[in-house]
Design a protein around this motif. Sequence first.
Motif, PDB file in Angstrom:
ATOM      1  N   VAL A  57       0.848  -1.196   0.000  1.00  0.00           N
ATOM      2  CA  VAL A  57       0.000   0.000   0.000  1.00  0.00           C
ATOM      3  C   VAL A  57       0.880   1.241   0.000  1.00  0.00           C
ATOM      4  N   ALA A  58       0.289   2.352  -0.404  1.00  0.00           N
ATOM      5  CA  ALA A  58       1.027   3.616  -0.382  1.00  0.00           C
ATOM      6  C   ALA A  58       0.083   4.739  -0.013  1.00  0.00           C
ATOM      7  N   LEU A  59       0.672   5.759   0.562  1.00  0.00           N
ATOM      8  CA  LEU A  59      -0.034   6.979   0.897  1.00  0.00           C
ATOM      9  C   LEU A  59       0.261   7.987  -0.198  1.00  0.00           C
ATOM     10  N   LEU A  60      -0.783   8.446  -0.865  1.00  0.00           N
ATOM     11  CA  LEU A  60      -0.645   9.484  -1.879  1.00  0.00           C
ATOM     12  C   LEU A  60      -0.480  10.800  -1.145  1.00  0.00           C
ATOM     13  N   ARG A  61       0.590  11.505  -1.449  1.00  0.00           N
ATOM     14  CA  ARG A  61       0.920  12.715  -0.706  1.00  0.00           C
ATOM     15  C   ARG A  61       0.861  13.949  -1.572  1.00  0.00           C
ATOM     16  N   SER A  62       0.176  14.929  -1.072  1.00  0.00           N
ATOM     17  CA  SER A  62       0.400  16.302  -1.460  1.00  0.00           C
ATOM     18  C   SER A  62       0.308  16.612  -2.945  1.00  0.00           C
ATOM     19  N   LEU A  63      -0.800  16.283  -3.562  1.00  0.00           N
ATOM     20  CA  LEU A  63      -1.031  16.715  -4.936  1.00  0.00           C
ATOM     21  C   LEU A  63      -1.382  18.200  -4.890  1.00  0.00           C
ATOM     22  N   ALA A  64      -0.559  19.001  -5.541  1.00  0.00           N
ATOM     23  CA  ALA A  64      -0.801  20.448  -5.571  1.00  0.00           C
ATOM     24  C   ALA A  64      -0.469  20.986  -6.955  1.00  0.00           C
ATOM     25  N   VAL A  65      -1.288  21.921  -7.405  1.00  0.00           N
ATOM     26  CA  VAL A  65      -1.087  22.578  -8.693  1.00  0.00           C
ATOM     27  C   VAL A  65      -1.213  24.082  -8.471  1.00  0.00           C
ATOM     28  N   ALA A  66      -0.281  24.829  -9.020  1.00  0.00           N
ATOM     29  CA  ALA A  66      -0.324  26.290  -8.906  1.00  0.00           C
ATOM     30  C   ALA A  66      -1.645  26.807  -9.470  1.00  0.00           C
ATOM     31  N   PRO A  67      -2.220  27.818  -8.842  1.00  0.00           N
ATOM     32  CA  PRO A  67      -3.537  28.321  -9.265  1.00  0.00           C
ATOM     33  C   PRO A  67      -3.628  28.647 -10.762  1.00  0.00           C
ATOM     34  N   THR A  68      -2.594  29.195 -11.352  1.00  0.00           N
ATOM     35  CA  THR A  68      -2.651  29.561 -12.770  1.00  0.00           C
ATOM     36  C   THR A  68      -2.681  28.343 -13.691  1.00  0.00           C
ATOM     37  N   TRP A  69      -2.370  27.174 -13.157  1.00  0.00           N
ATOM     38  CA  TRP A  69      -2.388  25.947 -13.957  1.00  0.00           C
ATOM     39  C   TRP A  69      -3.564  25.038 -13.626  1.00  0.00           C
ATOM     40  N   GLN A  70      -4.362  25.392 -12.662  1.00  0.00           N
ATOM     41  CA  GLN A  70      -5.513  24.559 -12.309  1.00  0.00           C
ATOM     42  C   GLN A  70      -6.537  24.573 -13.433  1.00  0.00           C
ATOM     43  N   GLY A  71      -7.217  23.436 -13.601  1.00  0.00           N
ATOM     44  CA  GLY A  71      -8.237  23.322 -14.636  1.00  0.00           C
ATOM     45  C   GLY A  71      -7.690  22.984 -16.011  1.00  0.00           C
ATOM     46  N   ARG A  72      -6.405  22.671 -16.107  1.00  0.00           N
ATOM     47  CA  ARG A  72      -5.787  22.340 -17.403  1.00  0.00           C
ATOM     48  C   ARG A  72      -5.355  20.873 -17.500  1.00  0.00           C
ATOM     49  N   GLY A  73      -5.742  20.076 -16.520  1.00  0.00           N
ATOM     50  CA  GLY A  73      -5.413  18.651 -16.569  1.00  0.00           C
ATOM     51  C   GLY A  73      -4.087  18.280 -15.939  1.00  0.00           C
ATOM     52  N   LEU A  74      -3.387  19.247 -15.361  1.00  0.00           N
ATOM     53  CA  LEU A  74      -2.090  18.951 -14.763  1.00  0.00           C
ATOM     54  C   LEU A  74      -2.245  18.052 -13.533  1.00  0.00           C
ATOM     55  N   GLY A  75      -3.232  18.319 -12.697  1.00  0.00           N
ATOM     56  CA  GLY A  75      -3.468  17.485 -11.522  1.00  0.00           C
ATOM     57  C   GLY A  75      -3.782  16.050 -11.918  1.00  0.00           C
ATOM     58  N   ALA A  76      -4.613  15.881 -12.930  1.00  0.00           N
ATOM     59  CA  ALA A  76      -4.951  14.528 -13.406  1.00  0.00           C
ATOM     60  C   ALA A  76      -3.715  13.829 -13.964  1.00  0.00           C
ATOM     61  N   ALA A  77      -2.858  14.563 -14.666  1.00  0.00           N
ATOM     62  CA  ALA A  77      -1.640  13.974 -15.223  1.00  0.00           C
ATOM     63  C   ALA A  77      -0.682  13.550 -14.109  1.00  0.00           C
ATOM     64  N   LEU A  78      -0.537  14.389 -13.090  1.00  0.00           N
ATOM     65  CA  LEU A  78       0.327  14.038 -11.961  1.00  0.00           C
ATOM     66  C   LEU A  78      -0.215  12.811 -11.226  1.00  0.00           C
ATOM     67  N   LEU A  79      -1.531  12.770 -11.025  1.00  0.00           N
ATOM     68  CA  LEU A  79      -2.146  11.626 -10.366  1.00  0.00           C
ATOM     69  C   LEU A  79      -1.944  10.351 -11.179  1.00  0.00           C
ATOM     70  N   ALA A  80      -2.159  10.423 -12.486  1.00  0.00           N
ATOM     71  CA  ALA A  80      -1.969   9.249 -13.353  1.00  0.00           C
ATOM     72  C   ALA A  80      -0.510   8.778 -13.296  1.00  0.00           C
ATOM     73  N   HIS A  81       0.425   9.723 -13.236  1.00  0.00           N
ATOM     74  CA  HIS A  81       1.836   9.364 -13.151  1.00  0.00           C
ATOM     75  C   HIS A  81       2.116   8.601 -11.846  1.00  0.00           C
ATOM     76  N   ALA A  82       1.631   9.128 -10.722  1.00  0.00           N
ATOM     77  CA  ALA A  82       1.846   8.470  -9.431  1.00  0.00           C
ATOM     78  C   ALA A  82       1.218   7.080  -9.416  1.00  0.00           C
ATOM     79  N   GLU A  83       0.036   6.939  -9.987  1.00  0.00           N
ATOM     80  CA  GLU A  83      -0.616   5.630 -10.049  1.00  0.00           C
ATOM     81  C   GLU A  83       0.180   4.655 -10.907  1.00  0.00           C
ATOM     82  N   ARG A  84       0.715   5.131 -12.017  1.00  0.00           N
ATOM     83  CA  ARG A  84       1.532   4.292 -12.898  1.00  0.00           C
ATOM     84  C   ARG A  84       2.783   3.802 -12.166  1.00  0.00           C
ATOM     85  N   VAL A  85       3.457   4.703 -11.473  1.00  0.00           N
ATOM     86  CA  VAL A  85       4.652   4.325 -10.707  1.00  0.00           C
ATOM     87  C   VAL A  85       4.284   3.311  -9.631  1.00  0.00           C
TER      88      VAL A  85
END
Length: 148
Positions: A57-85
């Motif tokens: 098991v793992a603890l997903l830590r601290s997903l954060a996206v700068a306000p100017t980049w929110q709503g552009r899919g960056l958070g989803a991309a970071l999450l998908a990357h962590a899940e893949r790893v």
Amino acid sequence: MKRPPIQPGPDATAVRALLAAAGLPTADLTAAPAEFWGCHEETHLIGAIGLEGYGAVALLRSLAVAPTWQGRGLGAALLAHAERVARQRGIAALYLLTATAEGFFARHGYVGLPREAAPPILHQTAEFAALCPASAVCLMKALDSSPA
């Protein structure tokens, strides 16, 4: 604007600053066994995510996206990357605590569960034991072995 690539090991000071700006805990970042990935716009860290692995098991830590980049899919991309790893490392399930992003994670397949139902090893982490308020929602996602 094209999304920047996700890279391992962003600068710890930049990670702390981004997380603090997002209202996320940073007190245990030097002690926690978390590994972080991030995205940069020029030299500025604009998104980060971390994983703390504990066997299967793992603890997903601290997903954060700068306000100017929110709503552009960056958070989803970071999450998908962590899940893949996590899948590549044989992690069967990811857990997290959140006070503000339950809807985001639910849209990505995370389901709520009582905090006490999380694996006992996670209860020993600073995130579970002290940093996140009792009001934070516990979420989990079982990972299949195929890279999504």
